[in-house]
Every structure is written in C-alpha cells, then in structure tokens.
Motif scaffolding. Structure first.
Motif, short mmCIF file in Angstrom:
data_model
loop_
_atom_site.label_atom_id
_atom_site.label_comp_id
_atom_site.label_asym_id
_atom_site.label_seq_id
_atom_site.Cartn_x
_atom_site.Cartn_y
_atom_site.Cartn_z
N ALA A 10 0.85 -1.19 0.00
CA ALA A 10 0.00 0.00 0.00
C ALA A 10 0.88 1.24 0.00
O ALA A 10 1.96 1.26 0.61
CB ALA A 10 -0.90 -0.01 1.23
N CYS A 14 -2.40 5.43 1.71
CA CYS A 14 -3.37 4.41 2.09
C CYS A 14 -3.01 3.75 3.42
O CYS A 14 -3.89 3.43 4.22
CB CYS A 14 -3.53 3.38 0.98
SG CYS A 14 -4.35 4.05 -0.49
N ARG A 19 -6.58 2.33 4.67
CA ARG A 19 -7.53 1.84 3.67
C ARG A 19 -6.78 1.01 2.64
O ARG A 19 -5.55 1.07 2.54
CB ARG A 19 -8.29 2.98 3.03
CG ARG A 19 -7.44 3.93 2.22
CD ARG A 19 -8.28 5.08 1.72
NE ARG A 19 -7.56 5.87 0.75
CZ ARG A 19 -7.93 7.05 0.33
NH1 ARG A 19 -9.03 7.60 0.82
NH2 ARG A 19 -7.23 7.70 -0.55
N LYS A 20 -7.52 0.25 1.87
CA LYS A 20 -6.93 -0.61 0.85
C LYS A 20 -6.44 0.24 -0.31
O LYS A 20 -7.15 1.13 -0.78
CB LYS A 20 -7.98 -1.61 0.36
CG LYS A 20 -7.45 -2.61 -0.64
CD LYS A 20 -8.54 -3.63 -0.95
CE LYS A 20 -8.25 -4.48 -2.13
NZ LYS A 20 -7.19 -5.35 -2.16
N THR A 22 -5.83 0.65 -3.94
CA THR A 22 -6.28 0.05 -5.20
C THR A 22 -5.31 0.36 -6.32
O THR A 22 -4.45 1.24 -6.20
CB THR A 22 -7.68 0.57 -5.57
OG1 THR A 22 -7.59 1.98 -5.78
CG2 THR A 22 -8.68 0.26 -4.48
#
Length: 119
Positions: A10, A14, A19-20, A22
């Motif tokens: 990450a 992030c 949070r993930k 992407t």
C-alpha cells in the motif's frame, strides 16, 4: 513514479489512512510506502481529501510537480506555521541582498586599491 520495489504494498497515503490501496489509487505514484513522512506532512497541512481533489483536477503530467510543491510547502509550514516557504524565501532574499552589498563594497575596494597602485 510508482514504487516498483513494492508493487503490492500500500502507498504511504493508504497506509496512513488505513484503507486498501487500489490499482487506480491517485496517491500511489506520488507517495511511495518507503517515504511515509511526505504524505503525513501533506495530510497534516492540506488534508487527504483536498489533495485527492487537486490531483484529480489537474493534468496527469502536472501531478508530480504539484505533489512536490505541496510536500515542500507542508514541510515549510510545519517548520514555520506563520510564513511557511515564504519565510524561507524572505531569508534567502535578504542573504542575496547582503551578498550583493558585500560584492559592491569589495568591488569598490578593488578599484580604489588598483588606483592606488597606479599612482
């Protein structure tokens, strides 16, 4: 400038925001996992939402420069909350003016000394 050394890691943003990360993460190319302080400073001064909006509104080829400017200003604001990078610029301008005065004085001395040698 995506992090090629940590392709599955990450990004710093992030990680910090928990949070993930992407594949299309707007922060990922500019806030690599190995430099978390850069994002922490930018987030503290500007906020992740504002930075995300900014990055999405400007052309892709301008984003790296924008992030570098934000990071520079954020670091300057943390060091000097009142003046930020303007304070640093002011100090440098004063140093340039002082150096110019010293150069002019040295030049005047050189002219005077060379004129004394001739006479």
């Amino acid at each position: 400038m995506a992090s090629s050394t940590h392709p599955n890691a990450a990004c710093a943003a992030c990680k910090f925001l928990r949070r993930k990360c992407t594949q299309g993460c707007v922060f990922s190319p500019y806030f690599p996992p190995e430099d978390p302080t850069k994002f922490v400073n930018v987030h503290k001064i500007f906020g992740a939402s504002n930075v995300s909006k900014l990055l999405n509104e400007i052309a892709a080829h301008q984003r790296e420069d924008a992030v570098n400017s934000l990071a520079y200003e954020a670091e300057a604001r943390i060091k000097d909350p009142v003046y930020g990078c303007v304070g640093a610029i002011t100090v440098l301008q004063r140093q340039v003016l002082q150096s110019q005065k010293e150069l002019e004085a040295t030049h005047a001395d050189l002219i005077r000394f060379s004129s004394d040698l001739i006479h």
